[in-house]
Design a protein around this motif. Structure first.
Motif, PDB file in Angstrom:
ATOM      1  N   SER A   1      10.171  37.335  48.668  1.00 14.60           N
ATOM      2  CA  SER A   1       8.959  36.362  48.419  1.00 14.60           C
ATOM      3  C   SER A   1       8.015  36.953  47.953  1.00 14.60           C
ATOM      4  O   SER A   1       7.234  37.750  48.869  1.00 14.60           O
ATOM      5  CB  SER A   1       9.190  35.303  49.464  1.00 14.60           C
ATOM      6  OG  SER A   1       7.934  34.444  49.214  1.00 14.60           O
ATOM      7  N   MET A   2       7.598  36.670  46.711  1.00 18.75           N
ATOM      8  CA  MET A   2       5.900  37.017  46.503  1.00 18.75           C
ATOM      9  C   MET A   2       4.901  36.334  47.169  1.00 18.75           C
ATOM     10  O   MET A   2       3.830  36.836  47.326  1.00 18.75           O
ATOM     11  CB  MET A   2       6.060  36.855  44.856  1.00 18.75           C
ATOM     12  CG  MET A   2       6.633  37.724  43.984  1.00 18.75           C
ATOM     13  SD  MET A   2       6.063  39.565  43.877  1.00 18.75           S
ATOM     14  CE  MET A   2       4.745  39.380  42.841  1.00 18.75           C
ATOM     15  N   GLU A   3       5.245  35.103  47.337  1.00 11.60           N
ATOM     16  CA  GLU A   3       4.292  34.481  48.155  1.00 11.60           C
ATOM     17  C   GLU A   3       4.128  35.086  49.575  1.00 11.60           C
ATOM     18  O   GLU A   3       2.883  35.023  49.747  1.00 11.60           O
ATOM     19  CB  GLU A   3       5.154  32.912  48.303  1.00 11.60           C
ATOM     20  CG  GLU A   3       3.878  31.961  49.125  1.00 11.60           C
ATOM     21  CD  GLU A   3       4.318  30.757  49.287  1.00 11.60           C
ATOM     22  OE1 GLU A   3       3.536  29.708  48.974  1.00 11.60           O
ATOM     23  OE2 GLU A   3       5.491  30.437  49.571  1.00 11.60           O
ATOM     24  N   LEU A   4       5.240  35.193  50.320  1.00  4.94           N
ATOM     25  CA  LEU A   4       5.020  35.861  51.485  1.00  4.94           C
ATOM     26  C   LEU A   4       4.431  37.480  51.307  1.00  4.94           C
ATOM     27  O   LEU A   4       3.690  37.750  52.291  1.00  4.94           O
ATOM     28  CB  LEU A   4       6.514  36.041  52.270  1.00  4.94           C
ATOM     29  CG  LEU A   4       6.599  36.954  53.663  1.00  4.94           C
ATOM     30  CD1 LEU A   4       5.586  36.092  54.657  1.00  4.94           C
ATOM     31  CD2 LEU A   4       8.104  36.895  54.106  1.00  4.94           C
ATOM     32  N   LEU A   5       4.934  38.306  50.604  1.00  2.00           N
ATOM     33  CA  LEU A   5       4.418  39.435  50.272  1.00  2.00           C
ATOM     34  C   LEU A   5       2.864  39.489  50.152  1.00  2.00           C
ATOM     35  O   LEU A   5       1.999  40.100  50.524  1.00  2.00           O
ATOM     36  CB  LEU A   5       4.925  40.265  49.537  1.00  2.00           C
ATOM     37  CG  LEU A   5       6.684  40.857  49.674  1.00  2.00           C
ATOM     38  CD1 LEU A   5       7.001  41.497  48.328  1.00  2.00           C
ATOM     39  CD2 LEU A   5       6.817  41.486  50.775  1.00  2.00           C
ATOM     40  N   ASP A   6       2.358  38.338  49.312  1.00  2.00           N
ATOM     41  CA  ASP A   6       1.089  38.345  49.094  1.00  2.00           C
ATOM     42  C   ASP A   6       0.298  37.950  50.287  1.00  2.00           C
ATOM     43  O   ASP A   6      -0.952  38.652  50.364  1.00  2.00           O
ATOM     44  CB  ASP A   6       0.846  37.138  47.974  1.00  2.00           C
ATOM     45  CG  ASP A   6      -0.656  37.140  47.579  1.00  2.00           C
ATOM     46  OD1 ASP A   6      -1.185  37.983  47.257  1.00  2.00           O
ATOM     47  OD2 ASP A   6      -0.986  35.728  47.307  1.00  2.00           O
ATOM     48  N   VAL A   7       0.537  37.194  51.141  1.00  2.00           N
ATOM     49  CA  VAL A   7      -0.005  36.770  52.410  1.00  2.00           C
ATOM     50  C   VAL A   7      -0.045  37.996  53.170  1.00  2.00           C
ATOM     51  O   VAL A   7      -0.987  38.389  53.933  1.00  2.00           O
ATOM     52  CB  VAL A   7       0.393  35.727  53.009  1.00  2.00           C
ATOM     53  CG1 VAL A   7      -0.006  35.299  54.174  1.00  2.00           C
ATOM     54  CG2 VAL A   7       0.354  34.488  52.186  1.00  2.00           C
ATOM     55  N   LEU A   8       1.014  38.637  53.367  1.00  2.00           N
ATOM     56  CA  LEU A   8       1.267  39.936  54.227  1.00  2.00           C
ATOM     57  C   LEU A   8       0.097  41.066  53.724  1.00  2.00           C
ATOM     58  O   LEU A   8      -0.264  41.783  54.742  1.00  2.00           O
ATOM     59  CB  LEU A   8       2.616  40.522  54.356  1.00  2.00           C
ATOM     60  CG  LEU A   8       3.719  39.415  54.966  1.00  2.00           C
ATOM     61  CD1 LEU A   8       5.296  40.085  54.614  1.00  2.00           C
ATOM     62  CD2 LEU A   8       3.447  39.317  56.326  1.00  2.00           C
ATOM     63  N   MET A   9       0.013  41.244  52.509  1.00  2.00           N
ATOM     64  CA  MET A   9      -1.006  42.144  52.220  1.00  2.00           C
ATOM     65  C   MET A   9      -2.455  42.071  52.585  1.00  2.00           C
ATOM     66  O   MET A   9      -2.969  42.894  52.297  1.00  2.00           O
ATOM     67  CB  MET A   9      -0.679  42.487  50.742  1.00  2.00           C
ATOM     68  CG  MET A   9       0.408  43.120  50.299  1.00  2.00           C
ATOM     69  SD  MET A   9       0.402  44.296  48.414  1.00  2.00           S
ATOM     70  CE  MET A   9      -0.587  45.347  48.792  1.00  2.00           C
ATOM     71  N   GLY A  10      -2.304  40.576  52.784  1.00  2.00           N
ATOM     72  CA  GLY A  10      -4.004  40.355  53.288  1.00  2.00           C
ATOM     73  C   GLY A  10      -4.074  40.890  54.668  1.00  2.00           C
ATOM     74  O   GLY A  10      -5.236  40.433  55.555  1.00  2.00           O
ATOM     75  N   LEU A  11      -3.053  41.130  55.509  1.00  2.00           N
ATOM     76  CA  LEU A  11      -3.314  41.182  56.911  1.00  2.00           C
ATOM     77  C   LEU A  11      -3.043  42.864  57.049  1.00  2.00           C
ATOM     78  O   LEU A  11      -2.309  43.743  56.557  1.00  2.00           O
ATOM     79  CB  LEU A  11      -1.982  40.743  57.686  1.00  2.00           C
ATOM     80  CG  LEU A  11      -2.085  39.099  57.312  1.00  2.00           C
ATOM     81  CD1 LEU A  11      -0.913  38.586  58.336  1.00  2.00           C
ATOM     82  CD2 LEU A  11      -3.206  38.553  58.199  1.00  2.00           C
ATOM     83  N   PRO A  12      -3.846  43.508  57.881  1.00  2.00           N
ATOM     84  CA  PRO A  12      -3.647  44.732  58.337  1.00  2.00           C
ATOM     85  C   PRO A  12      -2.410  44.950  59.355  1.00  2.00           C
ATOM     86  O   PRO A  12      -1.801  43.880  59.911  1.00  2.00           O
ATOM     87  CB  PRO A  12      -4.825  45.158  59.315  1.00  2.00           C
ATOM     88  CG  PRO A  12      -5.237  43.696  59.774  1.00  2.00           C
ATOM     89  CD  PRO A  12      -4.974  42.744  58.819  1.00  2.00           C
TER      90      PRO A  12
END
Length: 204
Positions: free
Chosen positions: A59-70
């Motif tokens: 999921s690009m949506e999920l990966l996009d959010v995850l990349m914003g978290l350390p």
């Protein structure tokens, strides 16, 4: 999320070999072409995912959010946007950990691509197909033999940073090393590429 520049240890004029036992190669069908991706697996992350029954994340949506978290650090829920929280709460088990006041990203890429190799009967085709991987890792194409205008072909491949090897698939000789990615930064598309290669490696 930062990763060092990727190299394969291949040396000009020698048969291409994998540098260590942790480096593997996986055949994939991606971007409308077939390629062999040389990669290094994060065995700790692979084992952790298996314990949670977690495979690849597509999921690009999920990966996009995850990349914003350390990775591995608790982030207060108050600083995470509502839409991002909704995405994280729908994530499979093992991706993040929630407490009453924070969320922690647990997942990291389970493998890192080091080199994309395509096999082509025509030089132009090899150059074009190898260039599809320019945003993700160093790339190389393998041809059966050098053409008569070898100097021109190698100069063009060098301009695009594409490595060249010549000979049989089982033992090609590297005549031009692939260029390392300069000023590289991980992106959501790169992480998804890692996940797609990881999925192929699980199917082996």
């Amino acid at each position: 999320m930062t990763y060092p520049a990727h190299t394969t240890g291949a040396t000009s004029g020698t048969a291409f070999t994998l540098p260590d036992r942790d480096t593997k190669s996986t055949k994939v069908r991606i971007f409308g072409t077939s390629a062999t991706i040389v990669h290094r697996t994060d065995h700790a992350e692979h084992g952790r995912r298996r314990s949670h029954g977690l495979g690849c994340l597509d999921s690009m949506e999920l990966l996009d959010v995850l990349m914003g978290l350390p990775s591995g650090e608790a982030v207060p829920l108050s600083v995470v946007g509502p839409s991002s929280l909704r995405v994280l709460r729908r994530a499979p088990s093992g991706v993040v950990n929630f407490t009453r006041r924070s969320v922690t990203r647990l997942v990291v890429p389970a493998m890192v691509p080091l080199l994309a190799v395509v096999y082509a009967s025509h030089w132009r085709d090899g150059l074009v197909r190898a260039s599809e991987f320019a945003a993700y890792c160093p790339r190389m194409f393998v041809a059966r033999e050098l053409p008569e205008n070898a100097d021109e072909v190698l100069a063009e491949a060098s301009w695009y940073g594409v490595g060249v090897a010549v000979g049989p698939r089982s033992a090609p000789m590297v005549v031009l090393e692939p260029e390392a990615l300069s000023e590289w930064r991980p992106t959501v598309a790169w992480w998804r590429f890692c996940e797609r290669v990881y999925r192929h490696s699980l199917d082996r």
